[in-house]
Write a protein that holds these residues in place. Sequence first.
Motif, PDB file in Angstrom:
ATOM      1  N   ILE A 104       0.838  -1.201   0.000  1.00 24.23           N
ATOM      2  CA  ILE A 104       0.000   0.000   0.000  1.00 24.23           C
ATOM      3  C   ILE A 104       0.873   1.251   0.000  1.00 24.23           C
ATOM      4  O   ILE A 104       0.620   2.184  -0.759  1.00 24.23           O
ATOM      5  CB  ILE A 104      -0.972  -0.002   1.198  1.00 24.23           C
ATOM      6  N   ALA A 105       1.898   1.261   0.826  1.00 21.66           N
ATOM      7  CA  ALA A 105       2.782   2.430   0.895  1.00 21.66           C
ATOM      8  C   ALA A 105       3.422   2.694  -0.466  1.00 21.66           C
ATOM      9  O   ALA A 105       3.469   3.837  -0.923  1.00 21.66           O
ATOM     10  CB  ALA A 105       3.850   2.232   1.962  1.00 21.66           C
ATOM     11  N   ARG A 106       3.906   1.646  -1.120  1.00 24.09           N
ATOM     12  CA  ARG A 106       4.525   1.837  -2.434  1.00 24.09           C
ATOM     13  C   ARG A 106       3.515   2.384  -3.436  1.00 24.09           C
ATOM     14  O   ARG A 106       3.813   3.322  -4.176  1.00 24.09           O
ATOM     15  CB  ARG A 106       5.091   0.506  -2.946  1.00 24.09           C
ATOM     16  N   LEU A 107       2.319   1.803  -3.464  1.00 23.31           N
ATOM     17  CA  LEU A 107       1.305   2.234  -4.430  1.00 23.31           C
ATOM     18  C   LEU A 107       0.820   3.657  -4.175  1.00 23.31           C
ATOM     19  O   LEU A 107       0.410   4.352  -5.097  1.00 23.31           O
ATOM     20  CB  LEU A 107       0.132   1.259  -4.438  1.00 23.31           C
ATOM     21  N   PRO A 141       6.684   7.267   1.568  1.00 23.26           N
ATOM     22  CA  PRO A 141       8.056   6.825   1.841  1.00 23.26           C
ATOM     23  C   PRO A 141       8.153   6.115   3.193  1.00 23.26           C
ATOM     24  O   PRO A 141       7.566   6.552   4.180  1.00 23.26           O
ATOM     25  CB  PRO A 141       8.865   8.124   1.841  1.00 23.26           C
ATOM     26  N   LEU A 142       8.876   5.023   3.211  1.00 25.20           N
ATOM     27  CA  LEU A 142       9.146   4.292   4.447  1.00 25.20           C
ATOM     28  C   LEU A 142      10.644   4.326   4.694  1.00 25.20           C
ATOM     29  O   LEU A 142      11.437   4.374   3.753  1.00 25.20           O
ATOM     30  CB  LEU A 142       8.659   2.845   4.330  1.00 25.20           C
ATOM     31  N   GLU A 143      11.029   4.269   5.949  1.00 26.24           N
ATOM     32  CA  GLU A 143      12.442   4.339   6.302  1.00 26.24           C
ATOM     33  C   GLU A 143      13.095   2.961   6.340  1.00 26.24           C
ATOM     34  O   GLU A 143      14.215   2.826   6.815  1.00 26.24           O
ATOM     35  CB  GLU A 143      12.595   5.029   7.651  1.00 26.24           C
ATOM     36  N   PHE A 144      12.412   1.944   5.851  1.00 25.18           N
ATOM     37  CA  PHE A 144      12.932   0.585   5.899  1.00 25.18           C
ATOM     38  C   PHE A 144      12.486  -0.162   4.650  1.00 25.18           C
ATOM     39  O   PHE A 144      11.520   0.210   4.002  1.00 25.18           O
ATOM     40  CB  PHE A 144      12.447  -0.137   7.159  1.00 25.18           C
ATOM     41  N   GLU A 145      13.213  -1.225   4.325  1.00 27.02           N
ATOM     42  CA  GLU A 145      12.878  -2.048   3.158  1.00 27.02           C
ATOM     43  C   GLU A 145      12.002  -3.235   3.533  1.00 27.02           C
ATOM     44  O   GLU A 145      11.085  -3.587   2.817  1.00 27.02           O
ATOM     45  CB  GLU A 145      14.160  -2.555   2.478  1.00 27.02           C
ATOM     46  N   ALA A 203      11.270  -7.439   9.260  1.00 27.79           N
ATOM     47  CA  ALA A 203      12.545  -7.271   9.965  1.00 27.79           C
ATOM     48  C   ALA A 203      12.526  -6.010  10.837  1.00 27.79           C
ATOM     49  O   ALA A 203      13.015  -6.022  11.970  1.00 27.79           O
ATOM     50  CB  ALA A 203      13.696  -7.211   8.959  1.00 27.79           C
ATOM     51  N   TYR A 204      11.931  -4.941  10.319  1.00 25.37           N
ATOM     52  CA  TYR A 204      11.865  -3.684  11.067  1.00 25.37           C
ATOM     53  C   TYR A 204      11.060  -3.849  12.356  1.00 25.37           C
ATOM     54  O   TYR A 204      11.515  -3.474  13.439  1.00 25.37           O
ATOM     55  CB  TYR A 204      11.247  -2.587  10.202  1.00 25.37           C
ATOM     56  N   VAL A 205       9.882  -4.428  12.250  1.00 22.52           N
ATOM     57  CA  VAL A 205       9.021  -4.598  13.422  1.00 22.52           C
ATOM     58  C   VAL A 205       9.647  -5.578  14.417  1.00 22.52           C
ATOM     59  O   VAL A 205       9.586  -5.368  15.627  1.00 22.52           O
ATOM     60  CB  VAL A 205       7.605  -5.055  13.000  1.00 22.52           C
ATOM     61  N   THR A 206      10.264  -6.636  13.897  1.00 26.35           N
ATOM     62  CA  THR A 206      10.925  -7.608  14.774  1.00 26.35           C
ATOM     63  C   THR A 206      12.048  -6.951  15.561  1.00 26.35           C
ATOM     64  O   THR A 206      12.132  -7.100  16.786  1.00 26.35           O
ATOM     65  CB  THR A 206      11.461  -8.797  13.951  1.00 26.35           C
ATOM     66  N   ALA A 207      12.898  -6.208  14.886  1.00 22.68           N
ATOM     67  CA  ALA A 207      14.007  -5.526  15.568  1.00 22.68           C
ATOM     68  C   ALA A 207      13.490  -4.493  16.558  1.00 22.68           C
ATOM     69  O   ALA A 207      14.018  -4.359  17.669  1.00 22.68           O
ATOM     70  CB  ALA A 207      14.923  -4.866  14.535  1.00 22.68           C
TER      71      ALA A 207
END
Length: 85
Positions: free
Chosen positions: A2-5, A9-13, A17-21
């Motif tokens: 959704i963010a891409r469409l 912009p997101l600060e992570f790829e 992994a982002y939420v886990t960390a």
Amino acid sequence: SIARLKSIPLEFEDPVAYVTAFGEGMPKARPSMLLDHMAGRVSELEAINGIVPVLGREVGVRTPFNDTLSAILRQRESQFAGGKA
């Protein structure tokens, strides 16, 4: 997706992994929505999980997890004093 469409912009790829960390950095923390429910308060559901299905419909992305989670939490919150259904 959704963010891409929506060109958000997101600060992570990798969101998993982002939420886990993020969570591993605060192992004993309790999310604010959990704290709200523990206190019998309506949470910020619509601004967090509730907005995902809205945005998904705008760009044609199905959001079954957030649809279900939001419906369950709305039902639960409707039981709180001052809750909205």
